[in-house]
Design a protein around this motif. Structure first.
Motif, mmCIF file in Angstrom:
data_model
loop_
_atom_site.group_PDB
_atom_site.id
_atom_site.type_symbol
_atom_site.label_atom_id
_atom_site.label_comp_id
_atom_site.label_asym_id
_atom_site.label_seq_id
_atom_site.Cartn_x
_atom_site.Cartn_y
_atom_site.Cartn_z
ATOM 1 N N GLN A 77 5.396 -5.627 5.730
ATOM 2 C CA GLN A 77 4.167 -5.081 5.149
ATOM 3 C C GLN A 77 3.625 -6.005 4.062
ATOM 4 O O GLN A 77 2.429 -6.262 3.988
ATOM 5 C CB GLN A 77 4.402 -3.667 4.598
ATOM 6 C CG GLN A 77 3.137 -2.978 4.120
ATOM 7 C CD GLN A 77 2.115 -2.755 5.240
ATOM 8 O OE1 GLN A 77 2.460 -2.398 6.363
ATOM 9 N NE2 GLN A 77 0.844 -2.979 4.937
ATOM 10 N N GLN A 78 4.500 -6.519 3.216
ATOM 11 C CA GLN A 78 4.076 -7.456 2.180
ATOM 12 C C GLN A 78 3.518 -8.738 2.803
ATOM 13 O O GLN A 78 2.511 -9.277 2.336
ATOM 14 C CB GLN A 78 5.248 -7.793 1.253
ATOM 15 C CG GLN A 78 5.693 -6.626 0.402
ATOM 16 C CD GLN A 78 7.050 -6.883 -0.238
ATOM 17 O OE1 GLN A 78 7.944 -7.460 0.372
ATOM 18 N NE2 GLN A 78 7.192 -6.428 -1.484
ATOM 19 N N ALA A 79 4.164 -9.209 3.866
ATOM 20 C CA ALA A 79 3.684 -10.408 4.566
ATOM 21 C C ALA A 79 2.302 -10.158 5.162
ATOM 22 O O ALA A 79 1.419 -11.015 5.098
ATOM 23 C CB ALA A 79 4.672 -10.813 5.654
ATOM 24 N N TRP A 80 2.108 -8.963 5.713
ATOM 25 C CA TRP A 80 0.817 -8.604 6.294
ATOM 26 C C TRP A 80 -0.278 -8.598 5.228
ATOM 27 O O TRP A 80 -1.368 -9.107 5.442
ATOM 28 C CB TRP A 80 0.906 -7.254 6.999
ATOM 29 C CG TRP A 80 -0.417 -6.627 7.287
ATOM 30 C CD1 TRP A 80 -0.932 -5.502 6.729
ATOM 31 C CD2 TRP A 80 -1.420 -7.109 8.191
ATOM 32 N NE1 TRP A 80 -2.175 -5.249 7.233
ATOM 33 C CE2 TRP A 80 -2.506 -6.221 8.131
ATOM 34 C CE3 TRP A 80 -1.500 -8.205 9.029
ATOM 35 C CZ2 TRP A 80 -3.659 -6.399 8.874
ATOM 36 C CZ3 TRP A 80 -2.651 -8.381 9.778
ATOM 37 C CH2 TRP A 80 -3.713 -7.475 9.701
ATOM 38 N N GLU A 81 0.015 -8.023 4.076
ATOM 39 C CA GLU A 81 -0.972 -7.969 2.990
ATOM 40 C C GLU A 81 -1.367 -9.386 2.562
ATOM 41 O O GLU A 81 -2.544 -9.667 2.347
ATOM 42 C CB GLU A 81 -0.442 -7.168 1.804
ATOM 43 C CG GLU A 81 -0.232 -5.702 2.077
ATOM 44 C CD GLU A 81 -1.498 -4.957 2.480
ATOM 45 O OE1 GLU A 81 -2.596 -5.323 2.006
ATOM 46 O OE2 GLU A 81 -1.397 -4.015 3.281
ATOM 47 N N SER A 82 -0.400 -10.255 2.439
ATOM 48 C CA SER A 82 -0.672 -11.638 2.066
ATOM 49 C C SER A 82 -1.497 -12.338 3.157
ATOM 50 O O SER A 82 -2.469 -13.040 2.861
ATOM 51 C CB SER A 82 0.651 -12.378 1.855
ATOM 52 O OG SER A 82 0.424 -13.724 1.561
#
Length: 135
Positions: A47-52
Motif C-alpha cells: 500500500q505504501q509502495a502504491w501511494e508513492s
C-alpha cells in the motif's frame, strides 16, 4: 538503497519459490540492520509502495488505471552511512532468499546522463543493480 521482495507470480528467477516468507523477510531485515554500512532500515508494504507510485505518476492516468496496489512489491529501504559502499550492501542483499532485485539508487543517479556516458566511455561504469539469487 532499495531491496525489492518476491511476490507470487513474479517472473524473476530468484522468485520461483513464490512470495517471500515471514522468516525470510525477518532474516533479510536483520541482515540489513546488522551491516555496519547501514544507518537505518525501513520496510515499505504494498500500500505504501502504491501511494508513492501514484504520486510519482499522477500525470499518467492510464498507467494508474492499469496498476493496483497488489502489483507493487514490498521492499526494504536502507539509508547508507556517508562514505560507505551501498553497492556492497545491495549485492549482499541480493544473495538472500526472497529478494527479486536490489538497487543502489545513488549509483543509478551517478551513472545517469551525462556522467554515466563519460564513465562508460572510460570503462569505469559501476554495477548498480543486483538480481536476486536466493530461494
Amino acid at each position: 538503497m532499495s531491496v525489492f521482495l518476491c511476490k507470487d507470480g513474479d517472473s524473476w528467477a530468484s522468485c520461483a519459490g513464490g512470495e517471500i516468507t515471514k522468516p525470510e523477510r525477518l532474516n533479510l531485515q536483520r541482515a540489513l540492520e546488522g551491516r555496519p554500512e547501514v544507518e537505518s532500515v525501513r520496510f515499505e508494504d504494498r500500500q505504501q509502495a502504491w501511494e508513492s507510485f501514484r504520486r510519482q505518476y499522477e500525470d499518467d492516468p492510464e498507467l494508474l488505471k492499469a496498476t493496483t496496489p497488489t502489483d507493487m512489491p514490498e521492499s526494504f529501504r536502507a539509508r547508507i552511512r556517508a562514505g560507505a559502499d551501498a553497492s556492497a550492501v545491495a549485492r549482499a542483499a541480493s544473495e538472500l532468499p526472497g529478494v527479486s532485485i536490489s538497487f543502489d539508487q545513488a549509483c543509478l543517479v551517478d551513472n545517469g546522463w551525462p556522467w554515466g556516458l563519460v564513465k562508460r566511455l572510460l570503462g569505469s561504469e559501476e554495477q548498480c543493480s543486483f538480481m536476486g539469487k536466493g530461494q
